[in-house]
Design a protein around this motif. Sequence first.
Motif, PDB file in Angstrom:
ATOM      1  N   TYR A  53       0.903  -1.124   0.057  1.00  0.00           N
ATOM      2  CA  TYR A  53      -0.073  -0.041   0.190  1.00  0.00           C
ATOM      3  C   TYR A  53       0.906   0.964   0.141  1.00  0.00           C
ATOM      4  CZ  TYR A  53      -4.393   2.398   0.505  1.00  0.00           C
ATOM      5  OH  TYR A  53      -5.544   3.311  -0.013  1.00  0.00           O
ATOM      6  N   ALA A  54       2.060   0.918   0.657  1.00  0.00           N
ATOM      7  CA  ALA A  54       2.933   2.340   0.674  1.00  0.00           C
ATOM      8  C   ALA A  54       3.626   2.490  -0.593  1.00  0.00           C
ATOM      9  CB  ALA A  54       3.960   2.220   1.711  1.00  0.00           C
ATOM     10  N   ALA A  55       3.739   1.354  -1.299  1.00  0.00           N
ATOM     11  CA  ALA A  55       4.387   1.587  -2.659  1.00  0.00           C
ATOM     12  C   ALA A  55       3.188   2.168  -3.604  1.00  0.00           C
ATOM     13  CB  ALA A  55       4.902  -0.004  -3.242  1.00  0.00           C
ATOM     14  N   PHE A  56       2.045   1.837  -3.376  1.00  0.00           N
ATOM     15  CA  PHE A  56       0.959   2.257  -4.179  1.00  0.00           C
ATOM     16  C   PHE A  56       0.744   3.840  -3.791  1.00  0.00           C
ATOM     17  CE2 PHE A  56      -3.568   3.530  -3.307  1.00  0.00           C
ATOM     18  CZ  PHE A  56      -4.044   3.971  -4.632  1.00  0.00           C
ATOM     19  N   LEU A  57       0.730   4.237  -2.489  1.00  0.00           N
ATOM     20  CA  LEU A  57       0.777   5.474  -2.219  1.00  0.00           C
ATOM     21  C   LEU A  57       1.872   6.408  -3.118  1.00  0.00           C
ATOM     22  CD1 LEU A  57      -0.482   5.564   1.289  1.00  0.00           C
ATOM     23  CD2 LEU A  57      -1.684   6.362  -0.582  1.00  0.00           C
ATOM     24  N   GLN A  58       3.142   5.897  -3.336  1.00  0.00           N
ATOM     25  CA  GLN A  58       4.122   6.748  -3.598  1.00  0.00           C
ATOM     26  C   GLN A  58       3.902   6.859  -5.288  1.00  0.00           C
ATOM     27  OE1 GLN A  58       8.242   4.949  -3.758  1.00  0.00           O
ATOM     28  NE2 GLN A  58       8.798   6.281  -2.322  1.00  0.00           N
ATOM     29  N   GLU A  59       3.477   5.774  -5.751  1.00  0.00           N
ATOM     30  CA  GLU A  59       3.064   5.672  -7.363  1.00  0.00           C
ATOM     31  C   GLU A  59       2.044   6.783  -7.367  1.00  0.00           C
ATOM     32  OE1 GLU A  59       3.026   1.860  -8.877  1.00  0.00           O
ATOM     33  OE2 GLU A  59       2.310   2.765 -10.806  1.00  0.00           O
ATOM     34  N   ALA A  60       1.072   6.739  -6.688  1.00  0.00           N
ATOM     35  CA  ALA A  60      -0.161   7.568  -6.757  1.00  0.00           C
ATOM     36  C   ALA A  60       0.196   8.975  -6.575  1.00  0.00           C
ATOM     37  CB  ALA A  60      -1.271   7.560  -5.617  1.00  0.00           C
TER      38      ALA A  60
END
Lengths: 331, 132
Positions: free
Chosen positions: A255-262
Amino acid sequence: MQIEFTHKQSAHCENGVVSNLMRHNGFEVSEPMVFGIGSGLLFCYIPFLKVNHAPVVTYRAMPGLIFNKFAKRVGIKIKREKFSNPTSAQERLDENLAKNNPVGLQVGVYNLLYFPDEYRFHFNAHNLVVYGKVNDIYLISDPVMEKVTNLTEKQLEKVRFAKGAFAPKGHIYYPTSFPEKLELKSAIKKGIKETCRQMTAPVPIVGYKGIKTIAKLIRKWPKKKGAKVANHYLGQIVRMQEEIGTGGGGFRYIYAAFLQEASQILENEKLNELSKEMTKIGDDWRDFAVNASRIYKNRSPENDAYNKVADQLDDIANSEAAFFKKLKKAI
Amino acid sequence: MKKEEVPQDKGLLNSAQTKELTYAVDENGEYTTELSSGWDPKTIALNNAIQDIEERVAAAKERVKNNQTSPIEYYMELHKMDLPILSSYVGLWQWRVKRHFKPKVFQKLNQTTLQKYADIFDISIEDLKHIP
């Protein structure tokens, strides 16, 4: 027949299957992106369901939901089919392969022979892709494996028709229509909003409140259930967190990786900061796993040790409550 | 978790010659992926679960020997099943499967029913009647 299919390993099966099927159809979407848009992150305690003689907590959305939500939010269509008859299930699979269409399958883990014995439990919500068939051998891209594998017709039938909770019933699925361009921006926002809503829901078994409920139960187990059962339950929580489907800690990192990409796609620096905060929460979950495993490794738990890991969970619940309130405001 | 902190303990996946993919942060704070060979807390939890099953199998074996239950329960435990799972495989109500655990009822089961159980456990009827 063998379809040109790129196997890319992933941390979690459903995200991985979706990401790999999307890439096959010409859309590069990362595993964390699928997970985030599909609102995969969750915490839920299911009091009335027992698996391996211990209560169930889940750290992810119900099987199938991630793909459904992802599809709806980015504007693609998926076809899903279930079968009562193994023969027609196999025919439909073969038809798709003949049409050069790799498909996602939901399967049971117990008879997946390429898994080590120790990992083979009766868990029916695993996902993989079939991308070809040579004689009576199916070519399998299982997203949690480093390399592609294969199964015979008979072996595949067994896992497609596994019984018990979440019985797959030969379930196959694949995307059927795509927009010209994926609507990522609005999809990301919708995905985040729903996760925030779930994680802060005013329900005692869901989200941060669910974590608190489990913490409370952990305090009671040694007295109420005795050391042996308490240890078994605690072990199961850690297994569900870390192993059965890359749970708590692992999911928090995805999820943290997702937030970074987002944060890049939405040009929102706040999301990048929150990504760092989520990484920290993931670390806290792992610390919890370390301490919990110490308890049942020694097999002679003191009440105090149970209270200590319960305190840790309470802290995590508080961090997550605060986190998702901030995240909601950030978008 | 930082990339260099991704655990490389000895895990049970080694036998399958595969590693797990995990997400971690590199030196620039960017998310990336790294393979992990295993993590002790996980391995301990899994071993704990396996030990629990082994104890259940041993206990069931003992009960079969003492004529307190039928071999069906032993094979159920051996295949990591519980009553709801076995009953859905055999297609009978849970109370009926439970009844088949009674040695006296088990003795009188007809060939068709015995064959069903034998197929689920992938053994012959003869093996189903006598546990190793």
